[in-house]
Design a protein around this motif. Sequence first.
Motif, PDB file in Angstrom:
ATOM      1  N   MET A  32       4.641   0.511   0.448  1.00 23.94           N
ATOM      2  CA  MET A  32       4.935   0.030   1.794  1.00 23.94           C
ATOM      3  C   MET A  32       4.475  -1.417   1.913  1.00 23.94           C
ATOM      4  O   MET A  32       3.462  -1.816   1.320  1.00 23.94           O
ATOM      5  CB  MET A  32       4.228   0.888   2.836  1.00 23.94           C
ATOM      6  CG  MET A  32       4.595   2.363   2.777  1.00 23.94           C
ATOM      7  SD  MET A  32       6.347   2.669   3.111  1.00 23.94           S
ATOM      8  CE  MET A  32       6.437   2.168   4.832  1.00 23.94           C
ATOM      9  N   GLN A  33       5.199  -2.173   2.697  1.00 26.46           N
ATOM     10  CA  GLN A  33       4.898  -3.598   2.826  1.00 26.46           C
ATOM     11  C   GLN A  33       4.230  -3.894   4.169  1.00 26.46           C
ATOM     12  O   GLN A  33       4.645  -3.362   5.203  1.00 26.46           O
ATOM     13  CB  GLN A  33       6.183  -4.429   2.719  1.00 26.46           C
ATOM     14  CG  GLN A  33       6.935  -4.256   1.411  1.00 26.46           C
ATOM     15  CD  GLN A  33       6.152  -4.749   0.222  1.00 26.46           C
ATOM     16  OE1 GLN A  33       5.460  -5.754   0.295  1.00 26.46           O
ATOM     17  NE2 GLN A  33       6.278  -4.037  -0.903  1.00 26.46           N
ATOM     18  N   LYS A  57      -9.403   2.797   1.861  1.00 31.13           N
ATOM     19  CA  LYS A  57     -10.351   2.684   0.757  1.00 31.13           C
ATOM     20  C   LYS A  57      -9.644   2.360  -0.559  1.00 31.13           C
ATOM     21  O   LYS A  57     -10.065   1.459  -1.302  1.00 31.13           O
ATOM     22  CB  LYS A  57     -11.134   3.988   0.598  1.00 31.13           C
ATOM     23  CG  LYS A  57     -12.155   3.943  -0.527  1.00 31.13           C
ATOM     24  CD  LYS A  57     -12.938   5.246  -0.625  1.00 31.13           C
ATOM     25  CE  LYS A  57     -13.956   5.175  -1.761  1.00 31.13           C
ATOM     26  NZ  LYS A  57     -14.727   6.441  -1.879  1.00 31.13           N
ATOM     27  N   ALA A  58      -8.561   3.075  -0.865  1.00 31.52           N
ATOM     28  CA  ALA A  58      -7.883   2.926  -2.155  1.00 31.52           C
ATOM     29  C   ALA A  58      -7.311   1.531  -2.357  1.00 31.52           C
ATOM     30  O   ALA A  58      -7.328   1.001  -3.468  1.00 31.52           O
ATOM     31  CB  ALA A  58      -6.780   3.965  -2.280  1.00 31.52           C
ATOM     32  N   PHE A  59      -6.844   0.912  -1.289  1.00 32.12           N
ATOM     33  CA  PHE A  59      -6.212  -0.402  -1.407  1.00 32.12           C
ATOM     34  C   PHE A  59      -7.086  -1.526  -0.844  1.00 32.12           C
ATOM     35  O   PHE A  59      -6.608  -2.634  -0.609  1.00 32.12           O
ATOM     36  CB  PHE A  59      -4.834  -0.376  -0.736  1.00 32.12           C
ATOM     37  CG  PHE A  59      -3.856   0.497  -1.457  1.00 32.12           C
ATOM     38  CD1 PHE A  59      -3.108  -0.006  -2.506  1.00 32.12           C
ATOM     39  CD2 PHE A  59      -3.723   1.835  -1.125  1.00 32.12           C
ATOM     40  CE1 PHE A  59      -2.229   0.808  -3.207  1.00 32.12           C
ATOM     41  CE2 PHE A  59      -2.844   2.656  -1.816  1.00 32.12           C
ATOM     42  CZ  PHE A  59      -2.098   2.144  -2.869  1.00 32.12           C
ATOM     43  N   LYS A  60      -8.377  -1.184  -0.639  1.00 27.44           N
ATOM     44  CA  LYS A  60      -9.378  -2.174  -0.231  1.00 27.44           C
ATOM     45  C   LYS A  60      -8.936  -2.963   0.998  1.00 27.44           C
ATOM     46  O   LYS A  60      -9.108  -4.178   1.092  1.00 27.44           O
ATOM     47  CB  LYS A  60      -9.676  -3.122  -1.396  1.00 27.44           C
ATOM     48  CG  LYS A  60     -10.226  -2.389  -2.625  1.00 27.44           C
ATOM     49  CD  LYS A  60     -10.511  -3.327  -3.777  1.00 27.44           C
ATOM     50  CE  LYS A  60     -11.042  -2.560  -4.977  1.00 27.44           C
ATOM     51  NZ  LYS A  60     -11.302  -3.435  -6.144  1.00 27.44           N
ATOM     52  N   TYR A  98       0.857  -1.192   0.000  1.00 29.97           N
ATOM     53  CA  TYR A  98       0.000   0.000   0.000  1.00 29.97           C
ATOM     54  C   TYR A  98       0.890   1.239   0.000  1.00 29.97           C
ATOM     55  O   TYR A  98       2.116   1.168   0.203  1.00 29.97           O
ATOM     56  CB  TYR A  98      -0.902   0.009   1.236  1.00 29.97           C
ATOM     57  CG  TYR A  98      -0.116  -0.016   2.526  1.00 29.97           C
ATOM     58  CD1 TYR A  98       0.299   1.158   3.135  1.00 29.97           C
ATOM     59  CD2 TYR A  98       0.265  -1.229   3.104  1.00 29.97           C
ATOM     60  CE1 TYR A  98       1.059   1.139   4.288  1.00 29.97           C
ATOM     61  CE2 TYR A  98       1.026  -1.267   4.266  1.00 29.97           C
ATOM     62  CZ  TYR A  98       1.418  -0.077   4.854  1.00 29.97           C
ATOM     63  OH  TYR A  98       2.186  -0.103   5.993  1.00 29.97           O
ATOM     64  N   ILE A  99       0.274   2.382  -0.202  1.00 31.94           N
ATOM     65  CA  ILE A  99       1.000   3.653  -0.156  1.00 31.94           C
ATOM     66  C   ILE A  99       0.013   4.744   0.217  1.00 31.94           C
ATOM     67  O   ILE A  99      -1.146   4.733  -0.208  1.00 31.94           O
ATOM     68  CB  ILE A  99       1.676   3.955  -1.506  1.00 31.94           C
ATOM     69  CG1 ILE A  99       2.679   5.088  -1.375  1.00 31.94           C
ATOM     70  CG2 ILE A  99       0.649   4.264  -2.590  1.00 31.94           C
ATOM     71  CD1 ILE A  99       3.542   5.259  -2.603  1.00 31.94           C
ATOM     72  N   GLN A 100       0.441   5.693   1.047  1.00 23.72           N
ATOM     73  CA  GLN A 100      -0.446   6.778   1.470  1.00 23.72           C
ATOM     74  C   GLN A 100      -0.524   7.905   0.445  1.00 23.72           C
ATOM     75  O   GLN A 100      -1.577   8.525   0.274  1.00 23.72           O
ATOM     76  CB  GLN A 100       0.032   7.368   2.800  1.00 23.72           C
ATOM     77  CG  GLN A 100      -0.165   6.476   4.008  1.00 23.72           C
ATOM     78  CD  GLN A 100       0.161   7.236   5.280  1.00 23.72           C
ATOM     79  OE1 GLN A 100      -0.452   8.252   5.596  1.00 23.72           O
ATOM     80  NE2 GLN A 100       1.146   6.734   6.021  1.00 23.72           N
ATOM     81  N   PHE A 101       0.597   8.197  -0.211  1.00 23.03           N
ATOM     82  CA  PHE A 101       0.645   9.340  -1.129  1.00 23.03           C
ATOM     83  C   PHE A 101       1.222   8.882  -2.465  1.00 23.03           C
ATOM     84  O   PHE A 101       2.406   8.562  -2.560  1.00 23.03           O
ATOM     85  CB  PHE A 101       1.507  10.464  -0.543  1.00 23.03           C
ATOM     86  CG  PHE A 101       1.143  10.826   0.870  1.00 23.03           C
ATOM     87  CD1 PHE A 101       0.004  11.555   1.140  1.00 23.03           C
ATOM     88  CD2 PHE A 101       1.932  10.421   1.935  1.00 23.03           C
ATOM     89  CE1 PHE A 101      -0.349  11.885   2.433  1.00 23.03           C
ATOM     90  CE2 PHE A 101       1.606  10.741   3.236  1.00 23.03           C
ATOM     91  CZ  PHE A 101       0.457  11.481   3.491  1.00 23.03           C
TER      92      PHE A 101
END
Length: 364
Positions: A316-317, A350-353, A281-284
Amino acid sequence: MSAGNFNDGKLSRQQAINDLDSLVYMLCEVHPNIFSVCTPTTFLSQANAIKQAFPDSLTTLDFYRSVAPLVVAVGDGHTALSFPYEDTFGKEMPRFPLMVSVDANDSTITTRGTLFGVPEGAKIVSINGVSSKEMIEKMLPYASGERTFFKLTNVSNGFLAYFYMLYNADEYDIQYIKNGKIISRKMRGVSLEEKQKEMKRGMKEVPQNKSASYRIINKKAALLTVPHFMNVQELADTCCKMVADLNTRHIKNLIIDVRDNGGGSSKAVDSLLSYIAKTPYIQFEKVWTKVTPITQKLMRRQYAQGVNFYVNDKMMQPKSNAAQRYNGKVWVLMNHHSFSAAASFVWTVKAFKIGTLVVKKPAE
């Protein structure tokens, strides 16, 4: 503020002008997009009008009263001028006798605790003839934020400071509603000691757990409450303990509450996400940066000066060991006061479910 005092601790007019010029310069140098809401003409015209209106000498409170609305005009919840509490609230200064809160949904002012005979939960109608609506409208120009409901939360947090600045008096004629009846009370200003003693008697001692904590609701669900994202290690320790506990108990639903979470560190957000995400995932994803000589001095790393745009593809892992990750469903409670890092957390979920969002919207 400028070094050096004038006239018993007050700023001279020239000192105030210099301070305002420095403030405008720093805002333009540091803020990534200062004119996204307020146009340059409007902003600089307002700054010039403030300088023209400065008297020969002024206190720090006078300076704040004049300048804070200019900073608020930037329209950014992260950008605010701090109220001069230390210069304003002396120990012997008479205080407004009540504690109140402002509802961000309907703009009503309600008493907190039963103080000096005024009951808890009473809705204030007026103080010294000024209606609650009028008071809030006059305070809003001092509360930073992008949206009105967020600014109202800041009004609630700073109400006593704003009230002193705008409506301080020796006595107060207070009208409030209790059980459908309008009641009038005349009250005087009280000392800090008097108010503190009355608050001990009249306000409920509500334990405020300012750290993240979790509890088991039942055999199917648990609740993780995250009031802020300020402490990376503290949140990581809580998540580590919680995940081991929930996986052992085979609890398949985790509710994460970030309502009224004002934000904090993106590193703390990454720490929480690493325990609940099952994929990278990634925040930005896309980032704009503005680097000036001033911001370079404030940063630990050196960046090229200018306005830069780049796509961040470094994912990010989550925890590499599946046993260290939560293996059930995630539900996230949020509202319109989930701010800054909390908003980034919600977006990432939300973006990465990673989970399902449950949103409480403010009343219209």
